[in-house]
Motif scaffolding. Structure first.
Motif, PDB file in Angstrom:
ATOM      1  N   VAL A 146      28.724  44.689  98.522  1.00  0.00           N
ATOM      2  CA  VAL A 146      28.935  44.273  99.909  1.00  0.00           C
ATOM      3  C   VAL A 146      27.654  44.477 100.720  1.00  0.00           C
ATOM      4  O   VAL A 146      27.241  43.591 101.487  1.00  0.00           O
ATOM      5  CB  VAL A 146      30.122  45.036 100.557  1.00  0.00           C
ATOM      6  CG1 VAL A 146      30.162  44.807 102.060  1.00  0.00           C
ATOM      7  CG2 VAL A 146      31.438  44.620  99.918  1.00  0.00           C
ATOM      8  N   GLY A 147      27.013  45.625 100.543  1.00  0.00           N
ATOM      9  CA  GLY A 147      25.773  45.899 101.271  1.00  0.00           C
ATOM     10  C   GLY A 147      24.683  44.892 100.953  1.00  0.00           C
ATOM     11  O   GLY A 147      24.008  44.375 101.855  1.00  0.00           O
ATOM     12  N   THR A 148      24.512  44.583  99.678  1.00  0.00           N
ATOM     13  CA  THR A 148      23.487  43.616  99.267  1.00  0.00           C
ATOM     14  C   THR A 148      23.799  42.233  99.828  1.00  0.00           C
ATOM     15  O   THR A 148      22.905  41.542 100.348  1.00  0.00           O
ATOM     16  CB  THR A 148      23.381  43.569  97.730  1.00  0.00           C
ATOM     17  OG1 THR A 148      23.039  44.869  97.254  1.00  0.00           O
ATOM     18  CG2 THR A 148      22.318  42.573  97.280  1.00  0.00           C
ATOM     19  N   CYS A 149      25.057  41.820  99.742  1.00  0.00           N
ATOM     20  CA  CYS A 149      25.452  40.504 100.262  1.00  0.00           C
ATOM     21  C   CYS A 149      25.276  40.438 101.778  1.00  0.00           C
ATOM     22  O   CYS A 149      24.804  39.424 102.323  1.00  0.00           O
ATOM     23  CB  CYS A 149      26.894  40.187  99.882  1.00  0.00           C
ATOM     24  SG  CYS A 149      27.139  39.906  98.113  1.00  0.00           S
ATOM     25  N   SER A 150      25.625  41.503 102.472  1.00  0.00           N
ATOM     26  CA  SER A 150      25.490  41.536 103.933  1.00  0.00           C
ATOM     27  C   SER A 150      24.025  41.470 104.355  1.00  0.00           C
ATOM     28  O   SER A 150      23.682  40.762 105.317  1.00  0.00           O
ATOM     29  CB  SER A 150      26.150  42.799 104.493  1.00  0.00           C
ATOM     30  OG  SER A 150      27.536  42.784 104.228  1.00  0.00           O
ATOM     31  N   ILE A 157      28.849  33.973  99.703  1.00  0.00           N
ATOM     32  CA  ILE A 157      27.793  34.831  99.162  1.00  0.00           C
ATOM     33  C   ILE A 157      28.404  35.765  98.130  1.00  0.00           C
ATOM     34  O   ILE A 157      29.421  36.410  98.389  1.00  0.00           O
ATOM     35  CB  ILE A 157      27.104  35.642 100.280  1.00  0.00           C
ATOM     36  CG1 ILE A 157      26.510  34.703 101.341  1.00  0.00           C
ATOM     37  CG2 ILE A 157      26.016  36.546  99.693  1.00  0.00           C
ATOM     38  CD1 ILE A 157      25.941  35.418 102.553  1.00  0.00           C
ATOM     39  N   VAL A 158      27.771  35.831  96.961  1.00  0.00           N
ATOM     40  CA  VAL A 158      28.173  36.748  95.896  1.00  0.00           C
ATOM     41  C   VAL A 158      26.953  37.549  95.462  1.00  0.00           C
ATOM     42  O   VAL A 158      25.814  37.105  95.633  1.00  0.00           O
ATOM     43  CB  VAL A 158      28.779  36.012  94.676  1.00  0.00           C
ATOM     44  CG1 VAL A 158      30.069  35.319  95.054  1.00  0.00           C
ATOM     45  CG2 VAL A 158      27.794  35.028  94.073  1.00  0.00           C
ATOM     46  N   TYR A 159      27.203  38.711  94.900  1.00  0.00           N
ATOM     47  CA  TYR A 159      26.111  39.538  94.395  1.00  0.00           C
ATOM     48  C   TYR A 159      25.464  38.885  93.177  1.00  0.00           C
ATOM     49  O   TYR A 159      24.239  38.780  93.086  1.00  0.00           O
ATOM     50  CB  TYR A 159      26.633  40.933  94.056  1.00  0.00           C
ATOM     51  CG  TYR A 159      25.600  41.836  93.444  1.00  0.00           C
ATOM     52  CD1 TYR A 159      24.528  42.290  94.196  1.00  0.00           C
ATOM     53  CD2 TYR A 159      25.685  42.217  92.117  1.00  0.00           C
ATOM     54  CE1 TYR A 159      23.566  43.112  93.639  1.00  0.00           C
ATOM     55  CE2 TYR A 159      24.738  43.040  91.549  1.00  0.00           C
ATOM     56  CZ  TYR A 159      23.674  43.482  92.318  1.00  0.00           C
ATOM     57  OH  TYR A 159      22.718  44.286  91.755  1.00  0.00           O
ATOM     58  N   ARG A 160      26.308  38.457  92.242  1.00  0.00           N
ATOM     59  CA  ARG A 160      25.869  37.752  91.042  1.00  0.00           C
ATOM     60  C   ARG A 160      26.883  36.675  90.737  1.00  0.00           C
ATOM     61  O   ARG A 160      28.058  36.807  91.068  1.00  0.00           O
ATOM     62  CB  ARG A 160      25.774  38.696  89.834  1.00  0.00           C
ATOM     63  CG  ARG A 160      24.674  39.723  89.908  1.00  0.00           C
ATOM     64  CD  ARG A 160      24.712  40.669  88.700  1.00  0.00           C
ATOM     65  NE  ARG A 160      24.807  39.967  87.434  1.00  0.00           N
ATOM     66  CZ  ARG A 160      23.758  39.649  86.667  1.00  0.00           C
ATOM     67  NH1 ARG A 160      22.563  40.002  87.023  1.00  0.00           N
ATOM     68  NH2 ARG A 160      23.932  39.020  85.529  1.00  0.00           N
ATOM     69  N   THR A 196      22.916  36.690  95.529  1.00  0.00           N
ATOM     70  CA  THR A 196      21.827  37.521  96.041  1.00  0.00           C
ATOM     71  C   THR A 196      20.783  37.830  94.975  1.00  0.00           C
ATOM     72  O   THR A 196      19.690  38.253  95.309  1.00  0.00           O
ATOM     73  CB  THR A 196      22.360  38.859  96.596  1.00  0.00           C
ATOM     74  OG1 THR A 196      22.940  39.612  95.533  1.00  0.00           O
ATOM     75  CG2 THR A 196      23.364  38.628  97.708  1.00  0.00           C
ATOM     76  N   SER A 197      21.124  37.614  93.703  1.00  0.00           N
ATOM     77  CA  SER A 197      20.215  38.036  92.644  1.00  0.00           C
ATOM     78  C   SER A 197      19.832  36.929  91.664  1.00  0.00           C
ATOM     79  O   SER A 197      19.135  37.200  90.688  1.00  0.00           O
ATOM     80  CB  SER A 197      20.838  39.211  91.877  1.00  0.00           C
ATOM     81  OG  SER A 197      22.116  38.863  91.412  1.00  0.00           O
TER      82      SER A 197
END
Length: 159
Positions: A36-40, A88-91, A119-120
Motif C-alpha cells: 500500500v505504501g509503495t502504491c500510494s 495501481i498494483v505493486y506487481r 510500481t515495479s
C-alpha cells in the motif's frame, strides 16, 4: 487523447489500489502495508489521487476463484469507470499468477478505460509494453507451476 488512447479522462487522475498476499504469514509481516505504501507513493509521484484501496489477505493468485476482493475491485472499477482512470498494483502477479486470468483482467480494465500501473514493472498500452506485460504474466505462472511441481516431487520422494 491520453496515453491509453482514451479521450476526456486524462484530467481525472483518480485511482484504486489493489494489494494481495497469499499467506497469513505475509499478512502478519506487514507485506500488505508495504505494498500500500509503495502504491500510494507511486500515485503521489504521478499526481494521482487514490480513492479506494482493496486488500486481499491470505489468498492465492493461481486463479480468480476464491478472491472476493479482486472481484469486488473489478466491479467497483466497472461501476465507477467514469470517476477513476487508473489501477495501481505493486506487481503484476498481485493480480494473477495465471496468464489467462491476467489477460482477462487486463481486457476488462481496457474495456473500462482504466490504465494499469505496476510500481515495479513496465506497464502501458504500446505494443512493446503489452508484450512485456504478457511475458511477466507468463513468468508468474511458470514460477507458480514450478513451485507446484517441486512440491509434488517432494511428496513423491517422501512416499
Amino acid at each position: 487523447m491520453n496515453q491509453g488512447g482514451f479521450t476526456n479522462k486524462k484530467e481525472l487522475r483518480k485511482a484504486v489500489v489493489y494489494v494481495r498476499v497469499s499467506t497469513e504469514e505475509q499478512v502478519e509481516n506487514y507485506s500488505l502495508d508495504n505494498q500500500v505504501g509503495t502504491c500510494s507513493r507511486e500515485a503521489e509521484r504521478r499526481g494521482i489521487e487514490v480513492i479506494q484501496i482493496f486488500r486481499e489477505e491470505g489468498r492465492s493468485a493461481k486463479n480468480i476463484v476464491g478472491r472476493p476482493v479482486l472481484v469486488e475491485m473489478l466491479e467497483f472499477c466497472r461501476k465507477n469507470k467514469k470517476e477513476i482512470d487508473t489501477l495501481i498494483v505493486y506487481r503484476l502477479d498481485r493480480l494473477s499468477r495465471s496468464t489467462a486470468d491476467y489477460l482477462a483482467i487486463r481486457k476488462k480494465l481496457l474495456e473500462f478505460e482504466i490504465t494499469l500501473i505496476s510500481t515495479s514493472e513496465p506497464t502501458g498500452d504500446s505494443p512493446t509494453e503489452k508484450f512485456v506485460e504478457t511475458m511477466l504474466a507468463g513468468f508468474a505462472q511458470m514460477d507458480n507451476d514450478v513451485r507446484g511441481e517441486r512440491s509434488r516431487n517432494g511428496l513423491r520422494a517422501r512416499f
